[in-house]
Design an enzyme around this catalytic site. Structure first.
Site, mmCIF file in Angstrom:
data_model
loop_
_atom_site.group_PDB
_atom_site.id
_atom_site.type_symbol
_atom_site.label_atom_id
_atom_site.label_comp_id
_atom_site.label_asym_id
_atom_site.label_seq_id
_atom_site.Cartn_x
_atom_site.Cartn_y
_atom_site.Cartn_z
ATOM 1 N N ARG A 101 77.436 41.533 -61.854
ATOM 2 C CA ARG A 101 78.164 40.453 -61.093
ATOM 3 C C ARG A 101 78.414 40.982 -59.730
ATOM 4 O O ARG A 101 78.895 42.119 -59.384
ATOM 5 C CB ARG A 101 79.609 40.520 -61.744
ATOM 6 C CG ARG A 101 80.471 39.590 -61.115
ATOM 7 C CD ARG A 101 82.056 39.543 -61.453
ATOM 8 N NE ARG A 101 82.603 38.907 -60.589
ATOM 9 C CZ ARG A 101 83.862 39.028 -60.332
ATOM 10 N NH1 ARG A 101 84.697 39.914 -60.915
ATOM 11 N NH2 ARG A 101 84.516 38.376 -59.283
ATOM 12 N N HIS A 146 84.606 36.245 -52.666
ATOM 13 C CA HIS A 146 85.315 37.154 -53.050
ATOM 14 C C HIS A 146 85.991 37.561 -51.708
ATOM 15 O O HIS A 146 85.789 39.017 -51.343
ATOM 16 C CB HIS A 146 84.370 38.471 -53.504
ATOM 17 C CG HIS A 146 85.235 39.452 -54.584
ATOM 18 N ND1 HIS A 146 84.847 39.563 -55.868
ATOM 19 C CD2 HIS A 146 86.291 40.204 -54.232
ATOM 20 C CE1 HIS A 146 85.758 40.345 -56.190
ATOM 21 N NE2 HIS A 146 86.519 40.812 -55.224
ATOM 22 N N GLU A 191 90.016 35.680 -58.063
ATOM 23 C CA GLU A 191 91.378 35.875 -57.968
ATOM 24 C C GLU A 191 92.154 35.008 -56.805
ATOM 25 O O GLU A 191 92.735 35.607 -55.889
ATOM 26 C CB GLU A 191 91.730 37.333 -57.751
ATOM 27 C CG GLU A 191 91.198 38.077 -58.982
ATOM 28 C CD GLU A 191 91.553 39.823 -58.555
ATOM 29 O OE1 GLU A 191 91.948 40.078 -57.593
ATOM 30 O OE2 GLU A 191 90.993 40.490 -59.749
ATOM 31 N N ASN A 330 90.246 38.679 -64.913
ATOM 32 C CA ASN A 330 90.189 40.131 -64.496
ATOM 33 C C ASN A 330 91.454 40.569 -64.912
ATOM 34 O O ASN A 330 92.600 40.321 -64.526
ATOM 35 C CB ASN A 330 90.298 40.327 -62.818
ATOM 36 C CG ASN A 330 89.027 39.498 -62.360
ATOM 37 O OD1 ASN A 330 87.904 39.485 -62.902
ATOM 38 N ND2 ASN A 330 88.792 39.498 -60.677
ATOM 39 N N TYR A 332 93.781 44.442 -65.513
ATOM 40 C CA TYR A 332 93.938 45.907 -65.419
ATOM 41 C C TYR A 332 95.081 46.563 -65.893
ATOM 42 O O TYR A 332 95.032 47.795 -66.348
ATOM 43 C CB TYR A 332 93.926 46.084 -63.870
ATOM 44 C CG TYR A 332 92.690 45.763 -62.784
ATOM 45 C CD1 TYR A 332 91.579 46.997 -62.819
ATOM 46 C CD2 TYR A 332 92.274 44.621 -62.511
ATOM 47 C CE1 TYR A 332 90.340 46.702 -62.335
ATOM 48 C CE2 TYR A 332 91.018 44.511 -61.763
ATOM 49 C CZ TYR A 332 90.255 45.603 -61.580
ATOM 50 O OH TYR A 332 88.983 45.361 -61.160
ATOM 51 N N GLU A 401 86.464 41.643 -64.948
ATOM 52 C CA GLU A 401 86.837 43.131 -64.068
ATOM 53 C C GLU A 401 87.907 43.775 -65.003
ATOM 54 O O GLU A 401 88.532 43.382 -65.777
ATOM 55 C CB GLU A 401 87.514 42.919 -62.823
ATOM 56 C CG GLU A 401 86.616 42.545 -61.579
ATOM 57 C CD GLU A 401 87.187 42.340 -60.265
ATOM 58 O OE1 GLU A 401 88.258 42.967 -60.081
ATOM 59 O OE2 GLU A 401 86.853 41.434 -59.366
#
Ligand SMILES: *[C@@H]1O[C@H](CO)[C@@H](O)[C@H](O)[C@H]1NC(C)=O
Ligand SMILES: *[C@@H]1O[C@H](CO)[C@@H](O)[C@H](O)[C@H]1NC(C)=O
Ligand SMILES: *[C@@H]1O[C@H](CO)[C@@H](O)[C@H](O)[C@H]1NC(C)=O
Ligand SMILES: *[C@@H]1O[C@H](CO)[C@@H](O)[C@H](O)[C@H]1NC(C)=O
Length: 517
Positions: A101, A146, A191, A330, A332, A401
């Site tokens: 990606r 991005h 995002e 994504n 985390y 991600e």
């Protein structure tokens, strides 16, 4: 051997067989599950001013205010992937990944920001990268945006100007036309929370301070821009190429601190997740209703003549709703949520705690990485996957991600392996629950320019020597782990025993403890 001993031996064998079956049988990823790695243009490409490339908002920000980044650095050279893309592909091959990606730099492809002129150099660069990956059997997954907006479009108001919906769609059309024959997975805007709530909260470029109004204008415009790019693909390009389109949402899982905080958690998810998801993924479309009411009431009380979060017309609701082919996530970290206590300031890195009167906190039992912001709580991911399925009725989810930040230039990055392994385990559990997680791209292929943290924070499976003109890439232990993983496609116990032997690190051992079956 007596009868009793035979019983004992067969019972023992039985137990071993059962535990092997439990630990390895369930630890294999289903066929079709894709593994990959991810990067983004400004973070790796460098070559900010080669050929006819236009200036981006990140170029401008860090050339005019270099002290904003933690080490005074910028992405002028970064990993120099503009020149070293062959090595990047070689690394993807070493890792054995199914997909890579990366993002296209809008000002590299369209130097003026507009589709009046397409850079031959930009075209050539992305064609080389795409063809090079395909030659090695690696699927290129492309993010259109991005965060490196052409500076000129920022001068015209950037994401706060509704005309950007057309500017972005024009750019998307150029990319679909040039690369659509070879790209089967498109991600429009990475995002969007960061684009708006980060960009207008002096956390990311354009580094403006305009949360009460501009961030909310931006919020509507990013949703409309995504929808327009999706619908264009659907109508004009899908019949030709049969690809898929979505956009990656971020990144926190919010959990109520106590059962009494359930409502606060709903409002919190609406504030920092659903504001960028509900218009697209919900059955009803439009803004998350409870939050819209709260924001409207707050704005009225403050005397604003218009709702600060711009309402959608019914036509716009229908236009944006359903513009996805899968859910891109994504993920985390996790946070706990509760109502603010009397007298407490409910601050958080993103604006808005005070709008909805919540406090966002860490569970003290969680390990943290780098700083407090990064709390490690693998089970949060499985909960979030279930929540996406139950809230939006979407089971097709691609993890775009996930990864661990560290400060150390450590090649024996056992913490990163344990992090990735423990989050993959939660994905596997969710898959076994019946959620169709389609794949996983680790952030990141290599250390890169981590926005205002500069080069101080590292996410790479490969270390990059930023002091060398060659930007030499060296595999970390996590790269070896990942290449084992792409071969075996299982979370084998070997890894655990291996990790136990190489680490004396208590944090890592703590994470390991959760991983054992
Ligand atoms: C490009 O930028 C670098 C600084 O990163 C500068 O040294 C160089 O002269 C610039 N090149 C051109 C062609 O403007
Ligand atoms: C996904 O959500 C649907 C709709 O709410 C539900 O019927 C289904 O059981 C959920 N799947 C899983 C695996 O929980
Ligand atoms: C950089 O790469 C070139 C060509 O491979 C090599 O000759 C040179 O020694 C390298 N320099 C450093 C500092 O690694
Ligand atoms: C990779 O697999 C090899 C062979 O099974 C093993 O010896 C090695 O420890 C593994 N490395 C990692 C980092 O998992």
């Amino acid at each position: 051997m007596s009868f009793g001993n035979k019983m004992y031996v067969s019972a023992l064998v039985f137990c071993i067989v059962i535990s092997v079956a439990r630990c390895s049988g369930n630890l294999g990823f289903p066929p079709g599950f894709k593994l990959g790695v991810a990067t983004a243009s400004y973070q790796v490409e460098g070559a900010w001013n080669v050929s006819d490339k236009g200036e981006s908002i990140w170029d401008r920000l860090l050339h005019t205010q270099p002290s904003l980044s933690a080490d005074g650095s910028n992405g002028d050279v970064a990993c120099d992937s503009y020149h070293l893309w062959r090595r990047d592909i070689e690394m993807a091959v070493e890792l054995g990944v199914d997909m890579y990606r990366f993002s296209i730099s809008w000002p590299r492809l369209l130097p003026s920001g507009f589709a009046n002129y397409v850079s031959e150099d930009g075209k050539r660069y992305y064609n080389n990268l795409i063809d090079g990956l395909l030659e090695k059997g690696i699927e290129p997954v492309v993010t259109l945006y991005h965060w490196d907006l052409p500076q000129y479009l920022q001068d015209l108001g950037g994401w706060a100007n509704p005309l950007i919906v057309d500017w972005f769609a024009d750019y998307a059309r150029v990319a679909y036309t040039l690369f659509g024959d070879r790209i089967k997975t498109w991600l429009t805007l990475n995002e969007p929370l960061i684009i708006c709530d980060g960009g207008y909260n002096k956390l990311w470029a354009p580094y403006l301070d305009d949360l009460k109004v501009a961030a909310f204008l931006c919020n509507k415009n990013v949703m409309m821009a995504h929808a327009k790019a999706y619908r264009m693909y659907d109508e004009e390009f899908r019949p030709l190429y049969q690809g898929k389109v979505s956009f990656p949402n971020i990144f926190f899982w919010f959990e109520p601190e106590t059962p009494a905080d359930a409502e606060a958690a709903v409002l919190t998810r609406q504030m920092w997740h659903d504001r960028y998801a509900h218009p697209v993924f919900s059955q009803a479309g439009g803004w998350p209703p409870e939050l819209e009411k709260v924001l409207l009431a707050n704005g009225k009380r403050e005397g604003y003549p218009y709702p600060r979060l711009p309402p959608f017309t019914q036509e716009e609701i229908n236009y944006v709703k359903g513009t996805y082919d899968f859910y891109a996530l994504n993920h985390y970290t996790t946070r706990l949520v509760r109502r603010v206590k009397p007298g407490e300031a409910g601050s958080w890195i993103f604006y808005g705690s005070e709008e909805i009167n919540v406090a966002i906190v860490n569970d003290p039992s969680w390990t943290t990485a780098v700083t407090d912001w990064f709390a490690i709580n693998p089970t949060g991911l499985r909960k979030q996957l279930h929540w996406i399925n139950s809230t939006y009725g979407i089971s097709d989810i691609l993890i775009t991600e996930n990864g661990l930040p560290t400060f150390e230039k450590d090649l024996l990055d056992v913490n990163r392996i344990t992090y990735i392994r423990s989050y993959l385990e939660q994905i596997l559990l969710a898959i076994n629950d019946g959620i169709n997680v389609m794949g996983y791209t680790a952030w990141s292929l290599m250390d890169n320019f981590e926005w205002l943290a500069g080069y101080t924070v590292k996410y790479g499976l490969y270390d990059v020597d930023f002091t060398s003109p060659n930007r030499t890439r060296t595999p970390r232990e996590s790269a070896r782990y990942f290449s084992n993983l792409t071969k075996t496609r299982t979370l084998t116990d070997d890894n655990i025993y291996y990790l136990r032997n190489v680490t004396k690190n208590t944090k890592a051992l703590k994470t390991l403890a959760i991983m054992e079956c």
